[in-house]
Design an enzyme around this catalytic site. Structure first.
Site, PDB file in Angstrom:
ATOM      1  N   LYS A 233       3.405  -9.111  -4.330  1.00  0.00           N
ATOM      2  CA  LYS A 233       2.206  -9.936  -4.084  1.00  0.00           C
ATOM      3  C   LYS A 233       2.591 -11.411  -3.972  1.00  0.00           C
ATOM      4  O   LYS A 233       2.126 -12.138  -3.078  1.00  0.00           O
ATOM      5  CB  LYS A 233       1.188  -9.727  -5.223  1.00  0.00           C
ATOM      6  CG  LYS A 233       0.542  -8.343  -5.198  1.00  0.00           C
ATOM      7  CD  LYS A 233      -0.293  -8.023  -6.440  1.00  0.00           C
ATOM      8  CE  LYS A 233      -0.770  -6.568  -6.387  1.00  0.00           C
ATOM      9  NZ  LYS A 233      -1.507  -6.129  -7.586  1.00  0.00           N
TER      10      LYS A 233
ATOM     11  N   ASP B 298      -9.519  -8.829  -7.232  1.00  0.00           N
ATOM     12  CA  ASP B 298      -9.256  -7.390  -7.335  1.00  0.00           C
ATOM     13  C   ASP B 298     -10.550  -6.580  -7.160  1.00  0.00           C
ATOM     14  O   ASP B 298     -10.497  -5.367  -6.967  1.00  0.00           O
ATOM     15  CB  ASP B 298      -8.684  -7.060  -8.726  1.00  0.00           C
ATOM     16  CG  ASP B 298      -7.193  -6.755  -8.693  1.00  0.00           C
ATOM     17  OD1 ASP B 298      -6.704  -6.348  -7.631  1.00  0.00           O
ATOM     18  OD2 ASP B 298      -6.548  -6.921  -9.741  1.00  0.00           O
TER      19      ASP B 298
ATOM     20  N   GLN C 161      -2.683  -7.701 -13.713  1.00  0.00           N
ATOM     21  CA  GLN C 161      -2.056  -6.466 -13.242  1.00  0.00           C
ATOM     22  C   GLN C 161      -2.270  -5.342 -14.252  1.00  0.00           C
ATOM     23  O   GLN C 161      -2.087  -5.526 -15.450  1.00  0.00           O
ATOM     24  CB  GLN C 161      -0.556  -6.727 -13.006  1.00  0.00           C
ATOM     25  CG  GLN C 161       0.185  -5.567 -12.364  1.00  0.00           C
ATOM     26  CD  GLN C 161      -0.247  -5.263 -10.930  1.00  0.00           C
ATOM     27  OE1 GLN C 161      -0.715  -6.133 -10.202  1.00  0.00           O
ATOM     28  NE2 GLN C 161      -0.123  -4.020 -10.524  1.00  0.00           N
TER      29      GLN C 161
HETATM   30  N1  GUN Z   1      -2.364  -1.586 -10.687  1.00  0.00           N
HETATM   31  C1  GUN Z   1      -2.326  -0.685  -9.671  1.00  0.00           C
HETATM   32  N2  GUN Z   1      -3.059  -1.122  -8.634  1.00  0.00           N
HETATM   33  C2  GUN Z   1      -3.560  -2.323  -8.996  1.00  0.00           C
HETATM   34  C3  GUN Z   1      -4.387  -3.273  -8.337  1.00  0.00           C
HETATM   35  O1  GUN Z   1      -4.845  -3.098  -7.210  1.00  0.00           O
HETATM   36  N3  GUN Z   1      -4.671  -4.394  -9.037  1.00  0.00           N
HETATM   37  C4  GUN Z   1      -4.219  -4.604 -10.299  1.00  0.00           C
HETATM   38  N4  GUN Z   1      -4.570  -5.736 -10.923  1.00  0.00           N
HETATM   39  N5  GUN Z   1      -3.458  -3.750 -10.939  1.00  0.00           N
HETATM   40  C5  GUN Z   1      -3.127  -2.616 -10.290  1.00  0.00           C
END
Ligand code: GUN
Length: 293
Positions: free
Chosen positions: A52, A119, A96
């Protein structure tokens, strides 16, 4: 059979966002700024967050990574969230997942300012999405919609079966596919671990979205001839032939399923890459105050 190429599409999406960021800069605007909180050292989370951050650099976003030890208390994570909520330079941020067991993911998600919740996990964004109001849509479902749209796949009137009812993927995906929108207008069935005759239900799907997190669970026996198969799975399985010691497997047994489909996503190179496009798009929307003003 045609591959739905997440690599190609995510490159296009990032190029489009980059042009917009350059236009914003040319007009004297500030760089969109995405922050991420990473608690602990979960291997997969490290990989996702690094990717990211790298994507932000590629397209001209500012990014900030806040790292906390896996022994950090819930109060410490909440304090970092509050700092990002109040920081006027941060347009959007994510925490995350998964978090260590002693931290409530629900309390964490609810602490994020909905206007910065890129998110799309806050109940306000989930609720607004359900009602068809402008909202941040979580990144994986967003990426899948984008994929269907860019490949001009007609979804109206089709039977879409979603396997998996997670808050992050299965549930929002099902809601989005039944909306009166394009992509959407499907008849949707959500399946989960208690669904009897799972293979039979899946075989009735025109569009099968596998988001159960069990490597290669969906075999040819689950797939109708000509179906569109979207594989959300991404599980690390040990593989001594790989330098890393692991291989990434989807929820679909690709080799036997692919020849039966009209379209299918590969793993890796499918949905996973689209997810980042969703997050970056949401961050751009946040920087333009497009949803909450
Ligand atoms: N863990 C797995 N997929 C995601 C996501 O899309 N966002 C976040 N914050 N954690 C994740």
């Amino acid at each position: 059979m045609q591959l739905l190429d997440g690599k190609l599409l995510s490159t296009q999406i990032k190029a489009e966002i980059k042009i917009e960021v350059e236009q914003i800069a040319a007009q004297g605007g500030k760089k969109p700024h995405l922050a991420a909180i990473l608690v602990g050292n979960n291997g997969a989370s490290e990989t996702y967050v690094a990717s990211k951050i790298r994507s932000c650099e590629e397209i001209g976003f500012k990014s900030t990574l806040v790292r906390l030890n896996d022994t950090a208390s819930e109060a410490e994570v909440l304090a970092e969230i509050e700092k990002l909520n109040l920081d006027p330079d941060v347009d959007g941020f994510i925490v995350q997942l998964p978090l260590p067991n002693h931290i409530s993911e629900n309390r964490i998600m609810e602490a994020v300012n909905p206007a910065k919740d890129v998110d799309g996990f806050h109940p306000i964004n989930v609720g607004r999405m359900c009602k068809g109001l402008p909202a941040y849509i979580s990144a994986t479902p967003f990426g899948i919609l984008e994929m269907l749209e860019r490949y001009k796949i007609q979804t109206a009137g089709k039977h879409c079966v979603v396997v998996g009812r997670s808050q992050i993927v299965g549930l929002p995906m099902a809601i989005l596919m039944q909306r009166n929108a394009a992509p959407g207008n499907c008849t949707v069935t959500i399946c989960h671990s208690r669904t009897p005759n799972l293979a039979e239900v899946c075989r009735s799907a025109d569009i099968l979205i596998a988001a159960l997190g069990r490597p290669e669970f969906i075999t040819v026996n689950y797939v109708k001839e000509g179906a569109i198969v979207i594989d959300v799975g991404l599980t690390r399985v040990t593989d001594d032939t790989k330098k890393s010691g692991f291989a990434l497997k989807g929820d679909v047994k690709f080799d036997e399923v692919a020849p039966r489909t009209s379209y299918i996503t590969p793993v890796p190179g499918g949905v996973g890459l689209m997810t980042i496009g969703g997050l970056l798009t949401n961050t751009l929307l946040a920087s333009k105050k497009a949803i909450y003003g």
